[in-house]
Structure formats: structure tokens, C-alpha cells
Write a protein that holds these residues in place. Structure first.
Motif, mmCIF file in Angstrom:
data_model
loop_
_atom_site.group_PDB
_atom_site.id
_atom_site.type_symbol
_atom_site.label_atom_id
_atom_site.label_comp_id
_atom_site.label_asym_id
_atom_site.label_seq_id
_atom_site.Cartn_x
_atom_site.Cartn_y
_atom_site.Cartn_z
ATOM 1 N N PRO A 16 -38.291 12.647 69.737
ATOM 2 C CA PRO A 16 -36.927 14.078 69.798
ATOM 3 C C PRO A 16 -35.046 13.083 68.429
ATOM 4 O O PRO A 16 -35.940 11.951 67.755
ATOM 5 C CB PRO A 16 -36.234 13.171 71.459
ATOM 6 C CG PRO A 16 -37.097 12.825 71.701
ATOM 7 C CD PRO A 16 -37.940 11.959 70.853
ATOM 8 N N CYS A 21 -22.655 23.082 75.232
ATOM 9 C CA CYS A 21 -22.995 22.110 75.080
ATOM 10 C C CYS A 21 -24.331 21.903 74.623
ATOM 11 O O CYS A 21 -24.766 23.318 74.660
ATOM 12 C CB CYS A 21 -24.188 21.262 76.846
ATOM 13 S SG CYS A 21 -22.765 20.747 78.342
ATOM 14 N N ALA A 80 -27.815 20.886 72.285
ATOM 15 C CA ALA A 80 -29.287 20.365 71.897
ATOM 16 C C ALA A 80 -29.504 20.628 70.831
ATOM 17 O O ALA A 80 -29.642 21.859 69.913
ATOM 18 C CB ALA A 80 -29.849 19.862 73.438
ATOM 19 N N THR A 100 -37.180 18.156 71.761
ATOM 20 C CA THR A 100 -36.067 18.843 72.338
ATOM 21 C C THR A 100 -35.233 17.112 72.655
ATOM 22 O O THR A 100 -35.312 16.791 73.100
ATOM 23 C CB THR A 100 -35.730 19.965 73.591
ATOM 24 O OG1 THR A 100 -36.183 20.601 73.448
ATOM 25 C CG2 THR A 100 -33.848 19.974 73.650
ATOM 26 N N SER A 101 -34.234 16.910 71.718
ATOM 27 C CA SER A 101 -32.561 16.138 71.499
ATOM 28 C C SER A 101 -32.110 16.047 73.059
ATOM 29 O O SER A 101 -32.274 17.027 73.612
ATOM 30 C CB SER A 101 -31.718 16.309 71.077
ATOM 31 O OG SER A 101 -30.991 17.197 70.317
ATOM 32 N N GLU A 102 -31.852 15.080 73.423
ATOM 33 C CA GLU A 102 -30.763 15.335 74.559
ATOM 34 C C GLU A 102 -29.363 15.777 74.430
ATOM 35 O O GLU A 102 -28.954 15.825 72.833
ATOM 36 C CB GLU A 102 -30.464 13.445 74.788
ATOM 37 C CG GLU A 102 -29.663 13.025 76.214
ATOM 38 C CD GLU A 102 -29.070 11.845 76.224
ATOM 39 O OE1 GLU A 102 -28.092 11.561 77.155
ATOM 40 O OE2 GLU A 102 -29.873 10.987 75.738
#
Length: 406
Positions: free
Chosen positions: A152, A255, A257, A270-272
């Protein structure tokens, strides 16, 4: 939180994702005789400097037309050699429009490779000059290492609220003879509203939250060059990029990501996700906004400000239907006959030398503005005119720093 002034204009960038690195068709300025000729215009290597032993050669193509890349692979003939010996492989579509890969049949040996080939565009009987073939000739280097597994990414985010002014006929207040009218788009720029003389200020805007993301993949250069980055907004991946700067935006809270895809291996991480814009003071600045034009008008105008109705054609103000601004009972009777207060309203000529109260630009017919054509002969503001969420006629006026997340 108050907005502060900014000199940045038309920051209407990437509100549904980042700028496309892989163009799917070239920009055309109508009338362009080749605008609809479906041909490759270019095909260039992207990661020739360093490719892992289990990697692929990335090729960025630019062409007219929206057909899938798979339909165009037969037009490309590519030969790869190492020390004069042919290397087996084939051209493939990557899954990202306009991005092709040459994939070797076996893992590559470290060394310097040579590429030759040709792009054989379709023939057009009446447009031979639009469909030209071109040769390919370049080198690439394979380094003595396999690609590194993805993790990530680290993402540093900076969020801003941008106020984009609505330059529309219904949202202007003008003075000194300005009669706004619409002008058409040309050569890829957006159409808009303009005027030949005087000054106009905007009364409405759109507040947009813009999030910029700086991505750290933590990968060595040879692997990083194989990785496509995408901003993911509320779960939906945006446009592909090969660098570490992404942007996204919306007029409501959202939001973000970041998704990484190794084009050679198909690996995806995928990042947070981090959410933006839910604070009450930020929510209040998003979406439709009212802008007070008083300060701008006071500074720029030599005569009374006014608004006018839009003419029957819908493309310009009607100089015979104008009202002093601000309204609210300050006029009576026919608004095109001028204000009923101030110099001249008592029957005098109003020539007492006072500044900023009379209407030096007034015509004899409506007492507010001179009648006449109001086509804009100036070039429109360029060219970040991909425009905001498809709304158009917006320009960035002010912005306010919101937050910084790591």
C-alpha cells in the motif's frame, strides 16, 4: 473559515480524477480535415531506461477514435533484439486505454535491447495526408532484478476549498456600458461570456473541495515505472497516471484512496481511504455560493451598477430592460429610464461634480447603459477548460486551505 484571495485562475482540474497520461485521441481544432480519421499519431516507449527481468515494455499511443486498443494491435509491427538475436514477444493491450505493452515470451536477460518496427495506419482514399505510416526505432535496458512486490502506498494529502465564479449572463452585475453576451467555443477552449467595454462582477459561484495527493510507492525505479496510479474517489477509480501526483475534487464531501497496478504482473493494491470535507465549516463553503460584488464594483466602476434581463435569443443582455443594482425598491416605473434617486432624479442636471454617483456612461434611452452590440473580441481564459464537473463558465477566484493529511 474565510476564503482568501488567490491569483490562480480556472483550477478546474481533475475533479473526476487526474489528468490523462494516456491520451485516447488527439485534440482537434475544428475544422480539422483529419479530425475523424482514425489513425495512430504516435507510439512512444515509457520505461525504456530500466525494465525488471520479469517486466514489460510500456508504449504510450495517441490516436483518433475510441475503439478498443485490441482492435488496433495488428497495425503495429515490432521486432526486439539482444546482441543481434531476436527476442520472442508480442504487443498487447494493457487494460488502460492508449497504453500498450510489449510482453516477452520468456523472462528477460539483463542487457541493452534494440527495437525496430512500423505502425501501418489504415488507408483513407480521400484523406491520404491524414493516414501516414511511421517507423519505430529505440533502445531499452533490462536491469538485473525482478520487479518488487507492491505494498500500500504512502499518501500525503492536501485539501483546499476553491470558489469558482459562475460567469453566466444571469449571475453578472455590470457598469460603465458593459453589455455581456455569449461567445462560442473554438480550438478546444470553452465558450463563455464577454463584453466589449465597462466592467462586470459575478454574484454566484460553486465551492469545490480539491484534494491533491502525493504518492510514495516505496518501489525501486524499474518497478515504479511499471505501476499505474489511480485516485479512487468514493470507491471509483479515476484516470490513470504514471507519476506520483494525483488530484480529485467534488462540490460535496468525499473519500479518497490510491490504487496501484503493476501492468506487467497484474498485481493491485489500494491505500486506506481518507475522507474530506465533512466539517460543518467546510460543508458551508461547498456547492452553490453567493458572492458579494460590492467591493469589486466600487473599485472598478465610474457609474451606477446595473443588471439587465436576458434577451429573447438567450445569448446576451437586453439593453432596454435594465435595473440599477442593488434593487430592493430603489427604482420605480420603467427601470430602463434610470434610477429615481441620486443626481438628476429631482429634475436637476446632476452636474455637481460628485464622484461615483452619476452615470457618465448612460445613454439617452435607458439612463443606465449605452445600447449596442456586446460581442467579446478577446480570447477566452485558457485553457483549463475541461471545466468543472461539466458545468462550464467557471473560473477560480479564491481558495482556502483546509487540511493536510499524511
Amino acid at each position: 473559515m474565510a476564503f482568501k484571495k488567490s491569483s490562480i485562475q480556472a483550477m478546474t482540474v481533475a475533479l473526476a480524477g487526474a489528468a490523462v497520461v494516456f491520451p485516447n485521441e488527439a485534440s482537434a481544432c475544428t475544422p480539422d480535415p483529419c479530425a475523424y480519421a482514425e489513425v495512430w499519431q504516435s507510439l512512444d516507449p515509457l520505461n525504456a531506461g530500466a525494465i525488471p527481468t520479469d517486466g514489460v515494455l510500456l508504449l504510450q499511443g495517441a490516436r483518433f477514435g475510441d475503439e478498443p486498443d485490441e482492435d488496433w494491435l495488428a497495425t503495429i509491427d515490432l521486432s526486439v533484439t539482444l546482441d543481434g538475436q531476436p527476442i520472442a514477444g508480442a504487443i498487447e493491450a494493457s487494460g488502460f486505454h492508449g497504453l500498450l505493452v510489449w510482453r516477452p515470451a520468456e523472462p528477460l536477460t539483463p542487457g541493452d535491447y534494440k527495437v525496430t518496427g512500423e505502425v501501418d495506419n489504415p488507408d483513407y482514399d480521400n484523406f491520404e495526408y491524414c493516414s501516414f505510416d511511421f517507423d519505430l526505432a529505440f533502445d531499452f535496458t533490462v536491469v538485473a532484478e525482478p520487479s518488487t512486490p507492491l505494498g500500500p502506498p504512502l499518501v500525503e494529502r492536501t485539501a483546499e476549498v476553491n470558489l469558482h465564479e459562475r460567469e453566466e449572463l444571469a449571475s453578472l452585475v455590470c457598469c460603465d456600458g458593459a453589455m455581456p453576451g455569449q461567445f462560442d467555443s473554438y480550438c478546444g477552449s470553452a465558450g463563455g461570456v464577454g463584453w466589449e467595454e465597462g466592467f462586470c462582477a459575478v454574484t454566484r459561484g460553486l465551492g469545490v473541495l480539491l484534494v491533491e495527493m502525493k504518492v510514495d510507492t516505496g518501489l525501486p525505479p524499474a518497478t515504479a515505472a511499471l505501476v499505474v496510479r489511480q485516485a479512487v474517489v468514493d470507491g471509483e477509480p479515476g484516470l490513470p497516471e504514471l507519476d506520483d501526483a494525483l488530484r480529485a475534487g467534488s462540490e460535496v464531501a468525499f473519500c479518497t484512496a490510491v490504487r496501484l497496478t503493476n501492468v506487467a504482473t497484474g498485481e493491485v493494491v489500494t491505500s486506506e481511504a481518507v475522507c474530506h470535507g465533512s466539517e460543518p465549516e467546510i460543508v458551508a463553503q461547498l456547492g452553490e455560493q453567493v458572492i458579494d460584488p460590492s467591493a469589486a464594483l466600487t473599485e472598478a466602476c465610474a457609474s451606477t451598477a446595473y443588471t439587465c434581463e436576458i434577451g429573447e435569443a438567450g445569448d446576451r443582455w437586453d439593453p432596454g430592460a435594465c435595473t440599477p443594482w442593488p434593487g430592493g425598491g430603489e427604482t420605480s416605473g420603467d427601470p430602463t429610464e434610470g434610477p429615481t434617486s441620486g443626481p438628476g432624479s429631482d429634475g436637476s442636471d446632476g452636474s455637481d461634480g460628485s464622484e461615483g454617483t452619476g452615470n457618465s456612461a448612460s445613454g439617452g434611452q435607458d439612463g443606465l447603459v449605452e445600447h449596442g452590440c456586446a460581442c467579446d473580441s478577446r480570447a477566452p481564459s485558457a485553457p483549463w477548460a475541461w471545466l468543472l464537473l461539466g458545468l462550464g463558465l467557471l473560473r477560480s477566484r479564491r481558495r482556502s486551505r483546509v487540511a493536510k493529511d499524511c
